[in-house]
Design a protein around this motif. Structure first.
Motif, PDB file in Angstrom:
ATOM      1  N   ASN A  33       0.848  19.292 -14.882  1.00 41.76           N
ATOM      2  CA  ASN A  33       0.463  18.604 -13.656  1.00 41.76           C
ATOM      3  C   ASN A  33      -1.052  18.684 -13.476  1.00 41.76           C
ATOM      4  OD1 ASN A  33       0.038  17.623 -11.115  1.00 41.76           O
ATOM      5  ND2 ASN A  33       1.496  18.970 -10.113  1.00 41.76           N
ATOM      6  N   LEU A  34      -1.735  17.563 -13.639  1.00 39.41           N
ATOM      7  CA  LEU A  34      -3.181  17.497 -13.448  1.00 39.41           C
ATOM      8  C   LEU A  34      -3.534  16.650 -12.231  1.00 39.41           C
ATOM      9  CD1 LEU A  34      -4.314  16.974 -17.154  1.00 39.41           C
ATOM     10  CD2 LEU A  34      -4.282  19.094 -15.850  1.00 39.41           C
ATOM     11  N   SER A  35      -2.594  16.530 -11.291  1.00 41.53           N
ATOM     12  CA  SER A  35      -2.855  15.692 -10.119  1.00 41.53           C
ATOM     13  C   SER A  35      -3.832  16.390  -9.178  1.00 41.53           C
ATOM     14  CB  SER A  35      -1.548  15.327  -9.411  1.00 41.53           C
ATOM     15  OG  SER A  35      -0.828  16.490  -9.064  1.00 41.53           O
ATOM     16  N   ILE A  36      -3.385  16.881  -8.054  1.00 41.44           N
ATOM     17  CA  ILE A  36      -4.274  17.506  -7.080  1.00 41.44           C
ATOM     18  C   ILE A  36      -4.383  18.988  -7.399  1.00 41.44           C
ATOM     19  CG2 ILE A  36      -4.599  18.062  -4.652  1.00 41.44           C
ATOM     20  CD1 ILE A  36      -3.021  15.594  -3.960  1.00 41.44           C
ATOM     21  N   GLY A  37      -5.602  19.457  -7.496  1.00 41.14           N
ATOM     22  CA  GLY A  37      -5.820  20.875  -7.734  1.00 41.14           C
ATOM     23  C   GLY A  37      -6.172  21.576  -6.436  1.00 41.14           C
ATOM     24  N   ALA A  38      -6.119  22.873  -6.454  1.00 38.95           N
ATOM     25  CA  ALA A  38      -6.520  23.666  -5.300  1.00 38.95           C
ATOM     26  C   ALA A  38      -7.639  24.600  -5.749  1.00 38.95           C
ATOM     27  CB  ALA A  38      -5.332  24.464  -4.780  1.00 38.95           C
ATOM     28  N   PRO A  39      -8.701  24.699  -4.965  1.00 38.67           N
ATOM     29  CA  PRO A  39      -9.784  25.588  -5.362  1.00 38.67           C
ATOM     30  C   PRO A  39      -9.294  27.032  -5.455  1.00 38.67           C
ATOM     31  CG  PRO A  39     -10.190  24.645  -3.180  1.00 38.67           C
ATOM     32  CD  PRO A  39      -8.924  24.059  -3.686  1.00 38.67           C
ATOM     33  N   ASN A  40      -9.798  27.740  -6.440  1.00 42.19           N
ATOM     34  CA  ASN A  40      -9.378  29.133  -6.599  1.00 42.19           C
ATOM     35  C   ASN A  40     -10.474  30.107  -6.170  1.00 42.19           C
ATOM     36  OD1 ASN A  40     -11.153  28.740  -8.667  1.00 42.19           O
ATOM     37  ND2 ASN A  40      -9.751  29.303 -10.304  1.00 42.19           N
ATOM     38  N   ARG A  41     -11.545  29.579  -5.592  1.00 42.65           N
ATOM     39  CA  ARG A  41     -12.606  30.428  -5.043  1.00 42.65           C
ATOM     40  C   ARG A  41     -13.273  29.687  -3.896  1.00 42.65           C
ATOM     41  NH1 ARG A  41     -16.256  29.741 -10.482  1.00 42.65           N
ATOM     42  NH2 ARG A  41     -14.837  28.147 -11.123  1.00 42.65           N
ATOM     43  N   PRO A  42     -13.924  30.418  -3.010  1.00 43.84           N
ATOM     44  CA  PRO A  42     -14.527  29.762  -1.848  1.00 43.84           C
ATOM     45  C   PRO A  42     -15.726  28.890  -2.218  1.00 43.84           C
ATOM     46  CG  PRO A  42     -14.919  32.140  -1.798  1.00 43.84           C
ATOM     47  CD  PRO A  42     -14.074  31.862  -2.995  1.00 43.84           C
TER      48      PRO A  42
ATOM     49  N   PHE B 101       0.801  -1.212   0.000  1.00 46.58           N
ATOM     50  CA  PHE B 101       0.000   0.000   0.000  1.00 46.58           C
ATOM     51  C   PHE B 101       0.844   1.278   0.000  1.00 46.58           C
ATOM     52  CE2 PHE B 101      -2.740  -3.222   1.921  1.00 46.58           C
ATOM     53  CZ  PHE B 101      -3.814  -3.146   1.043  1.00 46.58           C
ATOM     54  N   ARG B 102       2.156   1.132  -0.038  1.00 51.69           N
ATOM     55  CA  ARG B 102       3.024   2.302  -0.056  1.00 51.69           C
ATOM     56  C   ARG B 102       3.658   2.451  -1.404  1.00 51.69           C
ATOM     57  NH1 ARG B 102       6.411   3.239   5.347  1.00 51.69           N
ATOM     58  NH2 ARG B 102       4.694   3.975   6.583  1.00 51.69           N
ATOM     59  N   PRO B 103       3.862   3.607  -1.938  1.00 48.06           N
ATOM     60  CA  PRO B 103       3.220   4.818  -1.464  1.00 48.06           C
ATOM     61  C   PRO B 103       1.759   4.844  -1.905  1.00 48.06           C
ATOM     62  CG  PRO B 103       4.440   5.298  -3.447  1.00 48.06           C
ATOM     63  CD  PRO B 103       4.677   3.836  -3.120  1.00 48.06           C
ATOM     64  N   ASP B 104       0.984   5.694  -1.276  1.00 48.35           N
ATOM     65  CA  ASP B 104      -0.389   5.844  -1.734  1.00 48.35           C
ATOM     66  C   ASP B 104      -0.359   6.587  -3.073  1.00 48.35           C
ATOM     67  OD1 ASP B 104       0.066   8.506  -1.179  1.00 48.35           O
ATOM     68  OD2 ASP B 104      -1.353   8.629   0.463  1.00 48.35           O
ATOM     69  N   ALA B 105      -1.509   6.748  -3.696  1.00 48.96           N
ATOM     70  CA  ALA B 105      -1.557   7.355  -5.031  1.00 48.96           C
ATOM     71  C   ALA B 105      -0.928   8.742  -5.041  1.00 48.96           C
ATOM     72  CB  ALA B 105      -2.998   7.417  -5.516  1.00 48.96           C
ATOM     73  N   PHE B 106      -1.223   9.550  -4.028  1.00 53.18           N
ATOM     74  CA  PHE B 106      -0.682  10.906  -4.007  1.00 53.18           C
ATOM     75  C   PHE B 106       0.814  10.895  -3.752  1.00 53.18           C
ATOM     76  CE2 PHE B 106      -5.192  11.589  -2.726  1.00 53.18           C
ATOM     77  CZ  PHE B 106      -5.590  12.160  -3.931  1.00 53.18           C
TER      78      PHE B 106
ATOM     79  N   PHE C 180       2.829   8.514  -4.669  1.00 53.01           N
ATOM     80  CA  PHE C 180       3.409   8.051  -5.927  1.00 53.01           C
ATOM     81  C   PHE C 180       3.532   9.211  -6.912  1.00 53.01           C
ATOM     82  CE2 PHE C 180       2.788   6.371 -10.234  1.00 53.01           C
ATOM     83  CZ  PHE C 180       3.889   5.527 -10.319  1.00 53.01           C
ATOM     84  N   ILE C 181       2.454   9.997  -7.039  1.00 52.03           N
ATOM     85  CA  ILE C 181       2.473  11.135  -7.964  1.00 52.03           C
ATOM     86  C   ILE C 181       3.502  12.162  -7.520  1.00 52.03           C
ATOM     87  CG2 ILE C 181       1.111  13.110  -8.785  1.00 52.03           C
ATOM     88  CD1 ILE C 181      -1.330  11.173  -8.760  1.00 52.03           C
ATOM     89  N   ASN C 182       3.566  12.433  -6.214  1.00 53.12           N
ATOM     90  CA  ASN C 182       4.556  13.388  -5.721  1.00 53.12           C
ATOM     91  C   ASN C 182       5.971  12.912  -6.014  1.00 53.12           C
ATOM     92  OD1 ASN C 182       2.814  15.362  -4.796  1.00 53.12           O
ATOM     93  ND2 ASN C 182       2.595  14.412  -2.782  1.00 53.12           N
ATOM     94  N   GLY C 183       6.198  11.604  -5.918  1.00 56.55           N
ATOM     95  CA  GLY C 183       7.511  11.050  -6.257  1.00 56.55           C
ATOM     96  C   GLY C 183       7.849  11.270  -7.723  1.00 56.55           C
TER      97      GLY C 183
END
Length: 85
Positions: free
Chosen positions: A35-44, A13-18, A20-23
């Motif tokens: 990079n289309l992995s984890i996005g961050a919201p740009n508005r509330p 189970f190591r590394p997890d998906a995130f 692995f992507i960070n690696g």
């Protein structure tokens, strides 16, 4: 503190998906990548969504795991959305 696994079988189970992507992001790219992995919201989050969430936090029906194959209402809503588009 580093987490120690009790069994080597859990190394599967190591590394997890995130992780692995960070690696992968740390390696020099062989070609240009977006990079289309984890996005961050740009508005509330819309206020009405926050209010509905607050209203339902104390409802014990929402203190469980979701259905394994998805909530029927959600599945129906997604299917309807796709039919329209």
């Amino acid at each position: 503190m580093k987490f120690q696994l009790e069994s080597s079988k859990l190394e599967f189970f190591r590394p997890d998906a995130f992780g692995f992507i960070n690696g992968l992001k740390k390696e020099p790219p062989k070609q240009k990548m977006i990079n289309l992995s984890i996005g961050a919201p740009n508005r509330p989050t819309p206020k009405w969504i926050v209010e509905v969430m607050k209203e339902n936090l104390s409802n014990p029906a929402y203190h469980t795991y979701p259905p394994q194959h998805g909530a029927p209402e959600l599945l129906e809503g997604v299917a309807d959305w796709y039919k329209k588009r």
